[in-house]
Write an enzyme that holds these catalytic residues in place. Structure first.
Site, mmCIF file in Angstrom:
data_model
loop_
_atom_site.group_PDB
_atom_site.id
_atom_site.type_symbol
_atom_site.label_atom_id
_atom_site.label_comp_id
_atom_site.label_asym_id
_atom_site.label_seq_id
_atom_site.Cartn_x
_atom_site.Cartn_y
_atom_site.Cartn_z
ATOM 1 N N ARG A 53 0.852 -1.185 0.000
ATOM 2 C CA ARG A 53 0.000 0.000 0.000
ATOM 3 C C ARG A 53 0.889 1.236 0.000
ATOM 4 N NH1 ARG A 53 1.771 1.658 3.988
ATOM 5 N NH2 ARG A 53 0.645 3.597 3.678
ATOM 6 N N GLY A 54 0.256 2.419 -0.120
ATOM 7 C CA GLY A 54 1.018 3.658 -0.296
ATOM 8 C C GLY A 54 1.124 3.884 -1.795
ATOM 9 N N ALA A 55 0.801 5.118 -2.216
ATOM 10 C CA ALA A 55 0.652 5.387 -3.649
ATOM 11 C C ALA A 55 1.859 4.943 -4.495
ATOM 12 C CB ALA A 55 0.341 6.863 -3.853
ATOM 13 N N ARG A 103 -7.261 -0.531 -7.344
ATOM 14 C CA ARG A 103 -7.587 0.585 -6.437
ATOM 15 C C ARG A 103 -7.676 1.861 -7.282
ATOM 16 N NH1 ARG A 103 -4.325 1.144 -0.985
ATOM 17 N NH2 ARG A 103 -6.299 2.078 -0.341
ATOM 18 N N GLN A 220 -2.759 2.308 9.796
ATOM 19 C CA GLN A 220 -1.425 2.394 9.170
ATOM 20 C C GLN A 220 -0.472 3.235 10.024
ATOM 21 O OE1 GLN A 220 -4.323 2.758 7.581
ATOM 22 N NE2 GLN A 220 -4.214 2.229 5.419
ATOM 23 N N ASP A 261 -2.149 10.783 -2.422
ATOM 24 C CA ASP A 261 -2.459 9.719 -3.385
ATOM 25 C C ASP A 261 -2.759 10.273 -4.770
ATOM 26 O OD1 ASP A 261 -3.173 8.556 -0.569
ATOM 27 O OD2 ASP A 261 -2.734 6.892 -1.919
ATOM 28 N N ASN A 271 -5.755 12.222 0.052
ATOM 29 C CA ASN A 271 -4.862 11.432 0.920
ATOM 30 C C ASN A 271 -5.750 10.680 1.907
ATOM 31 O OD1 ASN A 271 -2.155 10.657 1.723
ATOM 32 N ND2 ASN A 271 -2.515 11.819 3.601
ATOM 33 N N LYS A 272 -5.132 9.885 2.739
ATOM 34 C CA LYS A 272 -5.871 9.029 3.675
ATOM 35 C C LYS A 272 -6.957 9.789 4.415
ATOM 36 C CE LYS A 272 -5.583 5.504 4.120
ATOM 37 N NZ LYS A 272 -6.470 4.607 3.359
#
Ligand code: MRU
Length: 368
Positions: A53-55, A103, A220, A261, A271-272
């Protein structure tokens, strides 16, 4: 205190030629379980389930996933027409299409798949013009794609280094930094985005203190950011998301630094989930709000954040906690994984090209 330089930087994955050795991030921090992924199905599942995960990390992993799958098809002989350029290209594009569908929000994935498709197309065009398509070396084609995936990986590492250097300029000695989600080494192909800047500040000898939001619902911040910073010997205090306002009100935060992201041309930043709330609070309390992201996270084709598709995830991520129900099993849930912070609330966006201040115009920047 441990020195990061002497510590092994955690890695999201290692490319092994015939497989991708991938750290299952859903098992952190208690277990470090490495998965041996050999095909599209494995890599796509790992992305969907946030094992990776993470862009930036998603984009790099998907590029390797495309290489694994085209090789698998070639070696299994199931795609017997893969020794012809057009069917080979069609199969490759089908693979990247499947990876794009994992995603929707982080644009790095789409940039990487565009790049892989472009290189595959160029290879095929070249092969066709060379020998009118009579003979097509599919192994050579797969090798070319492997080189491209490795180049994407290498470049991401360099981008992290550069934006980390710029980002650390915004962190003064003694700074207390609030961060959200995880933007460190295992969210990228390198040292990280916002956390990369924080690592750099620490390595340059600045005494810093990080507040890490836990980051509901998948934690996270608690499971990964706190783990990474603790290992690197960087002072970190873990807080629940709902404590952020009071920590700021108490004057304990000098700046906020997060990743992204997808960033629209005007600086609106996905973003998150929870990031926008921090930005609103930051404006209220007069605290600078910084975003650190490579230009591969920019989407200059979007004028504003209203065009960004926000991923909605499984309701059980909210209804359950560590496997057990923490809410009525049948309760209705809304679970967007990201939010969009207006560019007007962001004090600066740091990329590998420098520190950009509002008003943002990334369409213009990317033309230059
Ligand atoms: O759902 P995730 O864990 O993939 O979300 C990650 C984030 O929101 C990060 O802040 C973002 O990708 C930047 S990471 C370098």
């Amino acid at each position: 205190m441990t020195n990061l330089a002497a510590t092994e930087i955690p890695r999201a994955f290692f490319w092994k030629g015939d497989h991708l050795l991938l750290l299952d991030q859903t098992r952190l921090p208690l277990d470090q379980e490495w998965l041996r992924l050999t095909d599209l199905q494995g890599v796509a599942e790992a992305i969907k389930m946030l094992r990776v995960r993470g862009a930036p990390a998603i984009g790099v992993a998907a590029a390797y996933g495309a290489v694994l799958e085209i090789r698998r098809l070639q070696e299994s002989g199931s795609g017997d027409s893969l020794d012809l350029p057009d069917p080979w290209l069609a199969s490759f594009r089908q693979i990247t299409r499947a990876l794009r569908a994992t995603r929707p929000t982080a644009v790095n994935l789409f940039h990487c798949m565009d790049r892989m498709d472009r290189v595959a197309g160029l290879f095929v065009d070249h092969a066709k013009s060379d020998n009118s398509g009579i003979f097509f070396d599919s192994e050579l084609a797969a090798q070319r794609m492997e080189e491209e995936a490795a180049a994407i990986h290498r470049e991401d590492e360099e981008l992290c280094q550069k934006m980390g250097d710029f980002g650390s300029q915004l962190i003064e000695d003694g700074a207390r930094i609030l961060t959200h989600c995880n933007t460190g080494a295992i969210a990228t192909g390198g040292l990280g985005t916002a956390l990369g800047a924080i690592y750099n500040a620490h390595l340059s000898g600045k005494k810093i203190q990080v507040y890490a939001d836990e980051t509901r619902p998948l934690l996270q911040g608690g499971r990964i950011t706190a783990w990474e910073l603790f290992q690197a010997g960087i002072p970190v205090k873990l807080i629940t998301d709902s404590m952020a306002a009071s920590v700021m009100a108490d004057g304990k935060v000098d700046l906020i630094m997060v990743g992204a992201d997808r960033i629209a041309s005007n600086g609106d930043t996905a973003n998150k989930i929870g990031t926008m709330g921090l930005a609103v609070l930051a404006r209220h309390f007069g605290i600078p709000m910084y975003v650190v992201a490579p230009t591969t996270t920019l989407d200059p084709s979007m004028q504003s954040g209203s065009e960004i598709e926000i991923e909605e995830r499984n309701p059980d991520e909210v209804r359950r906690f560590q496997g057990s129900f923490s809410a009525p099993p049948e309760v209705d849930v809304y679970n967007p994984a990201f939010d969009v912070t207006p560019g007007s609330l962001i004090s600066a966006i740091v990329t590998e090209r420098g520190i950009h201040r509002p008003p943002y115009n990334f369409a213009e920047l990317m033309k230059g």
